[in-house]
Design a protein around this motif. Structure first.
Motif, PDB file in Angstrom:
ATOM      1  N   ILE A 228      10.140   4.636  10.165  1.00  0.00           N
ATOM      2  CA  ILE A 228       8.990   5.417   9.705  1.00  0.00           C
ATOM      3  C   ILE A 228       9.175   5.852   8.261  1.00  0.00           C
ATOM      4  N   TYR A 229      10.381   6.290   7.928  1.00  0.00           N
ATOM      5  CA  TYR A 229      10.641   6.802   6.579  1.00  0.00           C
ATOM      6  C   TYR A 229      10.733   5.681   5.545  1.00  0.00           C
ATOM      7  N   ASN A 230      11.489   4.629   5.879  1.00  0.00           N
ATOM      8  CA  ASN A 230      11.739   3.576   4.896  1.00  0.00           C
ATOM      9  C   ASN A 230      10.618   2.556   4.799  1.00  0.00           C
ATOM     10  N   HIS A 231       9.865   2.375   5.893  1.00  0.00           N
ATOM     11  CA  HIS A 231       8.834   1.336   5.897  1.00  0.00           C
ATOM     12  C   HIS A 231       7.535   1.865   6.493  1.00  0.00           C
ATOM     13  N   PRO A 232       6.877   2.808   5.820  1.00  0.00           N
ATOM     14  CA  PRO A 232       5.578   3.301   6.323  1.00  0.00           C
ATOM     15  C   PRO A 232       4.559   2.186   6.331  1.00  0.00           C
ATOM     16  N   GLN A 233       3.764   2.148   7.406  1.00  0.00           N
ATOM     17  CA  GLN A 233       2.789   1.069   7.541  1.00  0.00           C
ATOM     18  C   GLN A 233       1.455   1.382   6.882  1.00  0.00           C
ATOM     19  N   THR A 234       1.128   2.674   6.741  1.00  0.00           N
ATOM     20  CA  THR A 234      -0.162   3.064   6.167  1.00  0.00           C
ATOM     21  C   THR A 234       0.048   4.099   5.070  1.00  0.00           C
ATOM     22  N   SER A 235      -0.978   4.311   4.277  1.00  0.00           N
ATOM     23  CA  SER A 235      -0.880   5.294   3.195  1.00  0.00           C
ATOM     24  C   SER A 235      -0.721   6.700   3.758  1.00  0.00           C
ATOM     25  N   PHE A 236      -1.336   6.980   4.921  1.00  0.00           N
ATOM     26  CA  PHE A 236      -1.184   8.303   5.505  1.00  0.00           C
ATOM     27  C   PHE A 236       0.271   8.566   5.891  1.00  0.00           C
ATOM     28  N   VAL A 237       0.901   7.611   6.554  1.00  0.00           N
ATOM     29  CA  VAL A 237       2.304   7.783   6.956  1.00  0.00           C
ATOM     30  C   VAL A 237       3.185   7.950   5.723  1.00  0.00           C
ATOM     31  N   ALA A 238       2.925   7.171   4.705  1.00  0.00           N
ATOM     32  CA  ALA A 238       3.728   7.251   3.476  1.00  0.00           C
ATOM     33  C   ALA A 238       3.640   8.637   2.851  1.00  0.00           C
ATOM     34  N   ARG A 239       2.435   9.211   2.836  1.00  0.00           N
ATOM     35  CA  ARG A 239       2.254  10.529   2.226  1.00  0.00           C
ATOM     36  C   ARG A 239       2.754  11.652   3.128  1.00  0.00           C
ATOM     37  N   PHE A 240       2.489  11.536   4.438  1.00  0.00           N
ATOM     38  CA  PHE A 240       2.797  12.635   5.354  1.00  0.00           C
ATOM     39  C   PHE A 240       4.287  12.737   5.650  1.00  0.00           C
ATOM     40  N   VAL A 241       4.961  11.608   5.760  1.00  0.00           N
ATOM     41  CA  VAL A 241       6.399  11.603   6.058  1.00  0.00           C
ATOM     42  C   VAL A 241       7.161  11.276   4.780  1.00  0.00           C
ATOM     43  N   GLY A 242       7.715  12.291   4.149  1.00  0.00           N
ATOM     44  CA  GLY A 242       8.518  12.064   2.960  1.00  0.00           C
ATOM     45  C   GLY A 242       7.774  12.128   1.639  1.00  0.00           C
ATOM     46  N   LYS A 243       6.454  12.352   1.681  1.00  0.00           N
ATOM     47  CA  LYS A 243       5.674  12.551   0.453  1.00  0.00           C
ATOM     48  C   LYS A 243       5.878  11.421  -0.554  1.00  0.00           C
ATOM     49  N   ALA A 244       5.623  10.195  -0.134  1.00  0.00           N
ATOM     50  CA  ALA A 244       5.819   9.046  -1.020  1.00  0.00           C
ATOM     51  C   ALA A 244       4.787   9.016  -2.135  1.00  0.00           C
TER      52      ALA A 244
END
Length: 346
Positions: A228-244
């Motif tokens: 989940i942290y290293n390979h977010p599948q969507t923009s929401f996951v990227a932003r919500f988990v770890g604030k990418a």
């Protein structure tokens, strides 16, 4: 207990709280349901507990359908334990009586466990580290101790599934971190399947075997904390988990060129197809190099946050604001001109 949720939806009038939810939980697994307020995670937990029925789809536990639009197995017949956000302790019962109560009344408690109720209560008290406070009343306990009582009460009858609804949210930051270790230890000792609802990404990443990330009633991604942290599948996951940082640009095969530096080419380090279709590259704050060299995307330091073990910089570029984490050897100041690039050791 193994669980299968298949095409589950829950509607309330014209509002759809859950949309086509599909997931499985393996026997003995610790699964976290993570998402912001209003994403549907508590609604899903209520369906799993038997407090509500799905509008469509099915919920199976150990191969038995326990929830569908046509039938619902009530909570007391599901062999579950539950820990609430509010502790829900009884003010007239001491710690030991809280632990013994489900042993007397839980439908799935074995005869052997009932016969040796005091011994089981002693085991649980030791497990939750309250053996010296067994005679205390709830008002005589700290917040962390009350949370342990609620947890002990839930695990005492040896349920096959433990449901937890943001159980640490009312504790202070230090206690929350300490309780994570307690929960992990109890999970190892009991082997019970756990479904843990939270909006705190650090809790989910620290404790869960797998994480279900939800948004607007839908499942965005299911995977291990590392995935989940290293390979977010969507923009929401990227932003919500770890604030990418979602860097806009252009994909050409397996290389990406940032919009602000078209001549720069970044290699594909596992960016999902969904993000590629959106023409973005997901970069965690710690994956960005900040320096005062001649190459990279030019920007200006807009904010500096000292965080003890590292420093969080907000860097303003021509079209975006980047979050960058560095170790303490870096020292940049407000208004300073810098350059941003991707680290070479990803």
């Amino acid at each position: 207990m193994s669980i299968k949720v298949a095409e589950v939806e829950r509607t309330f009038g014209s509002f759809t709280a859950l949309k086509h939810v599909n997931l499985t939980v393996e026997d003995g697994e610790f699964m976290a349901i993570l998402g912001p307020s209003g994403c549907g995670k508590t609604t899903l937990l209520r369906l799993l507990a038997g407090f509500d029925a799905p509008s469509s789809g099915t919920i199976e536990m150990d191969g038995r359908v326990v929830g569908s639009p046509k039938q619902i197995v009530p909570p007391e017949k599901r062999n579950i334990g539950m820990v609430f956000q509010s502790f829900a302790l009884w003010p007239h019962m001491n710690v030991r009586r809280h632990i013994e109560f489900p042993l007397m009344h839980h439908q799935f408690v074995s005869k052997a466990l009932k016969k040796n109720m005091r011994q089981r209560a002693d085991e649980v008290l030791k497990m939750i580290k309250l053996q010296d406070l067994a005679e205390r009343m709830p008002e005589e306990l700290s917040g962390g101790q009350r949370q342990r009582v609620a947890l002990g009460r839930a695990i005492a009858p040896q349920p096959k599934l433990l449901l937890m609804d943001e159980p640490l949210s009312s504790l202070d930051a230090e206690l929350r971190v300490a309780m994570r270790g307690e929960l992990q230890e109890i999970h190892r000792l009991t082997g019970t399947s756990i479904i843990y609802v939270t909006h705190d990404q650090s809790e989910a990443l620290a404790m869960a075997d797998r994480i279900v990330v939800m948004n607007h009633g839908s499942v965005e991604q299911i995977g291990t904390p590392r995935a989940i942290y290293n390979h977010p599948q969507t923009s929401f996951v990227a932003r919500f988990v770890g604030k990418a940082n979602l860097v806009k640009g252009k994909w050409q095969g397996s290389f990406f060129s940032p919009q602000e530096a078209p001549d720069v080419h970044w290699e594909d380090h596992g960016v999902s197809e969904i993000l590629k279709q959106e023409s973005v590259y997901s970069l965690r704050p710690e994956q960005i190099e900040i320096n005062q060299g001649d190459s990279g995307i030019p920007g200006e330091v807009a904010n500096v946050q000292y965080q003890g073990k590292d420093i969080r910089y907000t860097v303003k570029t021509a079209t975006a604001r980047w979050q960058v984490d560095t170790d303490l050897t870096h020292n940049f100041h407000l208004g300073e001109s810098v350059r941003l690039s991707i680290k070479s050791n990803l």
